[in-house]
Design a protein around this motif. Structure first.
Motif, PDB file in Angstrom:
ATOM      1  N   GLU A 251       0.817  -1.213   0.000  1.00 46.99           N
ATOM      2  CA  GLU A 251       0.000   0.000   0.000  1.00 46.99           C
ATOM      3  C   GLU A 251       0.853   1.267   0.000  1.00 46.99           C
ATOM      4  N   HIS A 252       2.161   1.120   0.256  1.00 49.11           N
ATOM      5  CA  HIS A 252       3.057   2.274   0.251  1.00 49.11           C
ATOM      6  C   HIS A 252       4.084   2.198  -0.879  1.00 49.11           C
ATOM      7  N   ALA A 253       3.776   1.443  -1.912  1.00 52.15           N
ATOM      8  CA  ALA A 253       4.731   1.257  -3.005  1.00 52.15           C
ATOM      9  C   ALA A 253       5.051   2.559  -3.727  1.00 52.15           C
ATOM     10  N   ASP A 254       4.166   3.555  -3.644  1.00 54.60           N
ATOM     11  CA  ASP A 254       4.389   4.835  -4.318  1.00 54.60           C
ATOM     12  C   ASP A 254       4.801   5.938  -3.342  1.00 54.60           C
ATOM     13  N   SER A 255       5.140   5.561  -2.117  1.00 55.69           N
ATOM     14  CA  SER A 255       5.554   6.535  -1.097  1.00 55.69           C
ATOM     15  C   SER A 255       7.053   6.397  -0.836  1.00 55.69           C
ATOM     16  N   TRP A 256       7.755   7.512  -0.833  1.00 58.46           N
ATOM     17  CA  TRP A 256       9.215   7.497  -0.746  1.00 58.46           C
ATOM     18  C   TRP A 256       9.709   8.434   0.356  1.00 58.46           C
ATOM     19  N   ILE A 257      10.786   8.003   1.018  1.00 57.51           N
ATOM     20  CA  ILE A 257      11.566   8.869   1.903  1.00 57.51           C
ATOM     21  C   ILE A 257      12.984   8.890   1.367  1.00 57.51           C
ATOM     22  N   ILE A 258      13.486  10.089   1.090  1.00 59.99           N
ATOM     23  CA  ILE A 258      14.860  10.258   0.610  1.00 59.99           C
ATOM     24  C   ILE A 258      15.586  11.106   1.643  1.00 59.99           C
TER      25      ILE A 258
ATOM     26  N   PRO B 229       5.779   3.405  13.140  1.00 65.52           N
ATOM     27  CA  PRO B 229       4.550   2.767  12.667  1.00 65.52           C
ATOM     28  C   PRO B 229       3.962   3.366  11.402  1.00 65.52           C
ATOM     29  N   ASP B 230       4.177   4.646  11.153  1.00 64.66           N
ATOM     30  CA  ASP B 230       3.535   5.298  10.015  1.00 64.66           C
ATOM     31  C   ASP B 230       4.300   5.148   8.703  1.00 64.66           C
ATOM     32  N   MET B 231       5.641   5.029   8.759  1.00 64.47           N
ATOM     33  CA  MET B 231       6.428   5.067   7.527  1.00 64.47           C
ATOM     34  C   MET B 231       7.419   3.919   7.378  1.00 64.47           C
ATOM     35  N   HIS B 232       7.255   2.872   8.190  1.00 64.60           N
ATOM     36  CA  HIS B 232       8.219   1.777   8.133  1.00 64.60           C
ATOM     37  C   HIS B 232       8.174   1.025   6.816  1.00 64.60           C
ATOM     38  N   GLY B 233       7.013   1.015   6.135  1.00 64.14           N
ATOM     39  CA  GLY B 233       6.872   0.223   4.919  1.00 64.14           C
ATOM     40  C   GLY B 233       7.100   0.970   3.630  1.00 64.14           C
ATOM     41  N   TRP B 234       7.539   2.228   3.709  1.00 67.27           N
ATOM     42  CA  TRP B 234       7.767   3.040   2.510  1.00 67.27           C
ATOM     43  C   TRP B 234       9.053   2.633   1.798  1.00 67.27           C
TER      44      TRP B 234
END
Length: 493
Positions: A96-103, A184-189
């Motif tokens: 569900e986070h395949a299009d969410s990125w952290i750089i 919990p909110d961004m571990h799967g990005w």
């Protein structure tokens, strides 16, 4: 081989977890396989080995937390010493986070003379020779608040206190942490970590080595240095586009310390490059004003410290590094483009939203840039007065970020630390910076999320204070407590 078994029905009868790590030799006889688990579980494993083998081949444990270093092939993307820069990339672990990125842009100071630059050539902040082949974004890390007892020895020498140390996981990777428990909110990005090695606040555009004009000695180890931070950023984005970044819907550009400062320079550039995405910034210990160094008793020797943050000095840095800066800011400031290197000045011209995580008294900036004595046992009233004025200026600068409702968020504890923002410390009203940022990111229309202390200096109870001169700390808190955020005026240095 160590492999991961998903929903292997025969094993579930004896091993209830649906995600089980097993280590065994697939080709071993049944009796050897039984030794892996033992007892009835071992005997069941022997019966289920064929079924589980089919699953194991499809899903190896490499889908976990070990992330390899990718070296850039672009000849312009070079570290200070000329070695090739690179990045660590972990694909999204949640569909569900395949299009969410952290750089994330790493920090680690800057250099503007041969003393400083030569030192960086011998470590990972100036050369990719010292980078590990792999990293682990869920590596164990100590989440205790940094202790001054751990940070100082009897001679007053500073220990690990910021990103200038070589332990990249020291503070849990900030929002790159891929643990569901601590992030919990961004571990799967999609997670991208950019190690820092250009020593130019990620701004340099030099294609060939250059030598600083200011030399404290003449025995430089090299013929020059590659200040190519911006060129590294371009090469990394080009490489990530092939991994799906060009199709992202959300991009968080984060950075700590020098990386946080570099984030401000590139945020709108990223938004213009990825127009299909919501691009936001996260500045961790990267929001600053003009600073003029402490010059009182026991002031640190400028030859041994990091470059100062004065207006005059930044003009020289921009010339030396050929710095890339926010285009709207440089157009607006005309004859003073170097002002845009400092986030307080660039803030009015940055169109993208930013969440600012900043201690009200920044330990590394005060002690390594502004020359406050590194040993707190040498602090006198002049030092405390200087820290008081510095805190006053930082507080006033943060007010500007809070004057744009619905745009920027702020998390600013009354702590004496740099980029050591973790899960358990600092906290403000029970909230840590990850929680504050996630709340702000989820609800952009709910207004500006502001978490800050207004108790004075060194007074957040989740941050440890130097265990000296407590009567002076108490006196500072007493004189500050009556001041209100909306009444503070900028202090003229």
């Amino acid at each position: 081989r160590s492999l991961r078994c998903f929903t292997c029905s025969a094993l579930e009868e004896v091993l209830p977890s649906r995600h089980v790590n097993l280590t065994f030799d697939i080709g071993a006889p049944q009796s050897d396989q039984e030794k892996v688990v033992g007892g009835s579980a071992g005997r069941m494993l022997g019966k289920a080995s064929v079924v589980c083998f089919l699953v194991l081949v499809v899903v190896p444990i490499s889908s976990g937390n070990i992330i390899p270093l990718t070296k850039l092939k672009d000849p312009l993307a070079r570290c200070l010493d000329g070695t090739h820069a690179g990045f660590y990339f972990q694909k999204a672990t949640a569909m569900e986070h395949a299009d969410s990125w952290i750089i994330h842009f790493m920090g680690g100071g800057e250099c503007a003379n041969t003393d400083q630059c030569d030192y960086r050539l011998t470590e990972n902040l100036g050369s990719s020779k010292y980078w590990p082949d792999t990293v682990n974004f869920t590596a164990a890390h100590d989440d205790k608040p940094p202790s001054f007892a751990d940070s100082w020895n009897g001679d007053g020498v500073m220990g690990p206190g910021s990103s200038i140390t070589t332990d990249w996981s020291l503070y849990g990777w900030w929002i790159l942490d891929d643990s569901e428990t601590t992030n919990p909110d961004m571990h799967g990005w999609n997670h991208v970590f950019l190690p820092y090695c250009s020593q130019d606040l990620w701004s340099g555009q030099h294609e060939n080595p250059v030598t600083p004009v200011i030399d404290y000695h003449s025995d430089s180890k090299g013929d020059g240095y590659y200040f190519s931070g911006h060129l590294i950023v371009i090469a990394v984005m080009d490489a990530l586009d092939k991994e799906g970044l060009k199709d992202a819907t959300t991009i968080v550009v984060s950075g700590n310390s020098a990386g946080g400062m570099g984030m401000w320079l590139h945020l709108d550039w990223m938004a213009e490059r990825y127009v299909q995405s919501e691009v936001v910034g996260l500045s961790i210990a990267g929001f600053y004003t003009w600073n003029y160094a402490y010059t009182g008793p026991n002031a640190a020797d400028p030859k041994t410290e990091l470059p100062d943050f004065s207006e005059e000095s930044f003009k020289g840095y921009v010339d030396l590094w050929d710095s890339f800066m926010d285009a709207d800011c440089t157009d607006a400031l005309g004859k003073h483009p170097w002002w845009c290197m400092v986030s307080e000045n660039a803030l009015p011209y940055v169109k993208s939203r930013v969440y600012i995580v900043q201690a009200q008294t920044d330990r590394i900036v005060l002690q390594l840039h502004c020359r406050v004595p590194e040993n707190p046992f040498l602090w006198n009233q002049e030092v405390y007065d200087y820290i008081h004025r510095w805190h006053h200026n930082m507080s006033t600068a943060l007010l500007h970020a809070m004057e744009a409702p619905g745009r920027h968020g702020v998390f600013s504890p009354a702590c004496f630390r740099h980029d050591a923002f973790m899960v358990k410390s600092p906290v403000i009203d029970g909230m840590n910076f990850k929680q504050g940022f996630a709340q702000w990111l989820r609800d952009p229309k709910m207004g500006t999320y502001i978490y800050l202390d207004d108790c004075g200096e060194f007074c957040n109870p989740s941050c440890q204070l130097p265990d000296i001169k407590r009567e002076q700390h108490a006196e500072i808190r007493h004189r500050e407590i009556t001041l209100k955020w909306d009444s503070w005026e900028h202090v003229v240095w």
